[in-house]
Design an enzyme around this catalytic site. Structure first.
Site, PDB file in Angstrom:
ATOM      1  N   MET A 188     -11.532  -5.986   5.027  1.00 38.72           N
ATOM      2  CA  MET A 188     -10.772  -4.991   5.793  1.00 38.72           C
ATOM      3  C   MET A 188     -10.490  -5.565   7.183  1.00 38.72           C
ATOM      4  O   MET A 188     -11.409  -5.987   7.888  1.00 38.72           O
ATOM      5  CB  MET A 188     -11.558  -3.690   5.936  1.00 38.72           C
ATOM      6  CG  MET A 188     -11.727  -2.889   4.651  1.00 38.72           C
ATOM      7  SD  MET A 188     -10.191  -2.437   3.821  1.00 38.72           S
ATOM      8  CE  MET A 188      -9.323  -1.505   5.089  1.00 38.72           C
ATOM      9  N   ASP A 202      -4.541   3.500  -2.335  1.00 36.70           N
ATOM     10  CA  ASP A 202      -5.624   3.866  -1.415  1.00 36.70           C
ATOM     11  C   ASP A 202      -6.129   5.266  -1.712  1.00 36.70           C
ATOM     12  O   ASP A 202      -5.445   6.256  -1.459  1.00 36.70           O
ATOM     13  CB  ASP A 202      -5.110   3.809   0.028  1.00 36.70           C
ATOM     14  CG  ASP A 202      -4.937   2.389   0.509  1.00 36.70           C
ATOM     15  OD1 ASP A 202      -5.906   1.618   0.432  1.00 36.70           O
ATOM     16  OD2 ASP A 202      -3.830   2.043   0.973  1.00 36.70           O
ATOM     17  N   MET A 258     -11.918   4.316  -1.304  1.00 38.67           N
ATOM     18  CA  MET A 258     -12.638   4.595  -0.047  1.00 38.67           C
ATOM     19  C   MET A 258     -13.342   5.929  -0.238  1.00 38.67           C
ATOM     20  O   MET A 258     -13.025   6.932   0.429  1.00 38.67           O
ATOM     21  CB  MET A 258     -11.638   4.622   1.115  1.00 38.67           C
ATOM     22  CG  MET A 258     -11.156   3.225   1.479  1.00 38.67           C
ATOM     23  SD  MET A 258      -9.642   3.231   2.454  1.00 38.67           S
ATOM     24  CE  MET A 258      -8.436   3.306   1.138  1.00 38.67           C
ATOM     25  N   HIS A 275      -0.915  -1.467  -4.421  1.00 41.95           N
ATOM     26  CA  HIS A 275      -2.203  -1.118  -3.802  1.00 41.95           C
ATOM     27  C   HIS A 275      -2.299   0.393  -3.615  1.00 41.95           C
ATOM     28  O   HIS A 275      -1.439   1.020  -2.993  1.00 41.95           O
ATOM     29  CB  HIS A 275      -2.318  -1.828  -2.448  1.00 41.95           C
ATOM     30  CG  HIS A 275      -3.638  -1.663  -1.765  1.00 41.95           C
ATOM     31  ND1 HIS A 275      -4.744  -2.438  -2.076  1.00 41.95           N
ATOM     32  CD2 HIS A 275      -4.038  -0.830  -0.782  1.00 41.95           C
ATOM     33  CE1 HIS A 275      -5.759  -2.078  -1.304  1.00 41.95           C
ATOM     34  NE2 HIS A 275      -5.364  -1.098  -0.514  1.00 41.95           N
ATOM     35  N   MET A 325      -8.826   8.053  -0.781  1.00 40.65           N
ATOM     36  CA  MET A 325      -9.712   8.441   0.328  1.00 40.65           C
ATOM     37  C   MET A 325     -10.263   9.843   0.098  1.00 40.65           C
ATOM     38  O   MET A 325      -9.555  10.719  -0.406  1.00 40.65           O
ATOM     39  CB  MET A 325      -8.934   8.434   1.649  1.00 40.65           C
ATOM     40  CG  MET A 325      -8.282   7.108   1.969  1.00 40.65           C
ATOM     41  SD  MET A 325      -7.538   7.151   3.599  1.00 40.65           S
ATOM     42  CE  MET A 325      -6.644   5.589   3.583  1.00 40.65           C
ATOM     43  N   SER A 341       0.849  -1.200   0.000  1.00 35.82           N
ATOM     44  CA  SER A 341       0.000   0.000   0.000  1.00 35.82           C
ATOM     45  C   SER A 341       0.878   1.241   0.000  1.00 35.82           C
ATOM     46  O   SER A 341       1.615   1.509   0.960  1.00 35.82           O
ATOM     47  CB  SER A 341      -0.884   0.013   1.245  1.00 35.82           C
ATOM     48  OG  SER A 341      -1.366   1.328   1.434  1.00 35.82           O
ATOM     49  N   ASP A 387      -6.528  -6.311   4.235  1.00 34.18           N
ATOM     50  CA  ASP A 387      -5.917  -4.978   4.238  1.00 34.18           C
ATOM     51  C   ASP A 387      -6.038  -4.374   5.627  1.00 34.18           C
ATOM     52  O   ASP A 387      -7.147  -4.143   6.119  1.00 34.18           O
ATOM     53  CB  ASP A 387      -6.664  -4.122   3.208  1.00 34.18           C
ATOM     54  CG  ASP A 387      -6.081  -2.731   3.022  1.00 34.18           C
ATOM     55  OD1 ASP A 387      -5.051  -2.423   3.649  1.00 34.18           O
ATOM     56  OD2 ASP A 387      -6.668  -1.961   2.230  1.00 34.18           O
ATOM     57  N   HIS A 427      -8.041   0.787  -4.423  1.00 33.60           N
ATOM     58  CA  HIS A 427      -8.992   0.652  -3.308  1.00 33.60           C
ATOM     59  C   HIS A 427      -9.666   2.006  -3.107  1.00 33.60           C
ATOM     60  O   HIS A 427      -9.069   2.921  -2.549  1.00 33.60           O
ATOM     61  CB  HIS A 427      -8.196   0.207  -2.069  1.00 33.60           C
ATOM     62  CG  HIS A 427      -9.015   0.060  -0.834  1.00 33.60           C
ATOM     63  ND1 HIS A 427      -8.445  -0.117   0.417  1.00 33.60           N
ATOM     64  CD2 HIS A 427     -10.362   0.043  -0.631  1.00 33.60           C
ATOM     65  CE1 HIS A 427      -9.401  -0.216   1.313  1.00 33.60           C
ATOM     66  NE2 HIS A 427     -10.573  -0.118   0.712  1.00 33.60           N
TER      67      HIS A 427
END
Ligand code: DX5
Ligand code: ZN
Length: 223
Positions: free
Chosen positions: A140, A38, A71, A36, A40, A11, A176, A69
């Protein structure tokens, strides 16, 4: 245990953002299987990272699968941006919108692999009726939003439930949050085959050793 190949997906949330391209290159060369990413929004989760333009700027730093991913909520209006920016696999949270099945269809229509992420409090039943549209289930193992949190051991049972639901289909089970060489052992035993790790990989300078330690931890399973 899972017969699918064990994959390590660092990540980049824990990378040095001032040299993100070099960091992606470094984990690629250190033996990462996937990257990965992330994303957000400060709304679905209490933190903000980056969006599709930043992702596009690191696409050239590695040919490996970009495991995105999201979010963010809503996710649907942004799926095409991430697809165009070079995502290979797009994972949305089960709660990101009112029509999960439609979101998964949209990801597939963009020619990408589709995943669903389950927060610690989200039951496995949230994906029961979309299972045949999935390439990946992301369990998660912390509440999403930050790196460096502690692994929630109660998620081991959910990983086992995910494995049972998959029932031999061609679907990866990813975990994760709080993954270390120690927790890697238990999640793989429960049925996970894709390990996301941020702080455990980007700590120190020897990323190859950190990735290797995860693989060793994950595979040191007593028969
Ligand atoms: C958390 C993110 C994770 C995070 C994991 O919301 O989805 O990918 O970077 O970080 P570690 O491995 O440090 O728990
Ligand atoms: Zn993540």
């Amino acid at each position: 245990m899972s017969k699918r190949p064990l994959l390590i997906s660092p990540s980049i949330l824990s990378a040095d953002f001032s040299k993100l391209g070099d960091e992606v290159k470094a984990v690629d060369q250190a033996g990462a299987d996937w990257i990965h990413i992330d994303v957000m929004d400060g709304h679905f989760v209490p933190n903000i990272t980056f969006g599709a333009p930043v992702m596009a700027s690191i696409r050239k730093s590695s040919p490996k699968l970009f495991d995105v991913h999201l979010m963010i909520a809503p996710a649907d209006p942004y799926l095409h941006q991430f697809a165009n920016a070079g995502a290979d696999l797009i994972t949305v949270h089960a709660e990101a919108g009112p029509h999960l099945d439609r979101s998964l269809q949209a990801i597939k229509a963009l020619g990408k692999k589709a995943g669903v992420a389950l927060n610690p409090s989200t039951p496995i039943s949230a994906i029961e009726h979309v299972i045949d549209k999935l390439d990946l289930i992301l369990v998660m193992t912390v509440n999403p939003g930050f790196g460096g949190q502690s692994f929630i051991a109660a998620m081991l049972n959910k990983i086992r439930q995910a494995k049972a639901l998959v029932a031999g289909r061609n679907i990866d089970i990813e975990v994760d949050g709080g993954i270390t060489p120690e927790t890697a052992h238990s999640v793989v035993l429960a049925g996970a085959n894709v390990l996301v790790a941020g702080s455990a990989i980007f700590k120190g300078t020897d990323y190859a050793a950190n990735i290797k330690a995860l693989r060793v931890g994950a595979t040191s399973i007593s028969a």
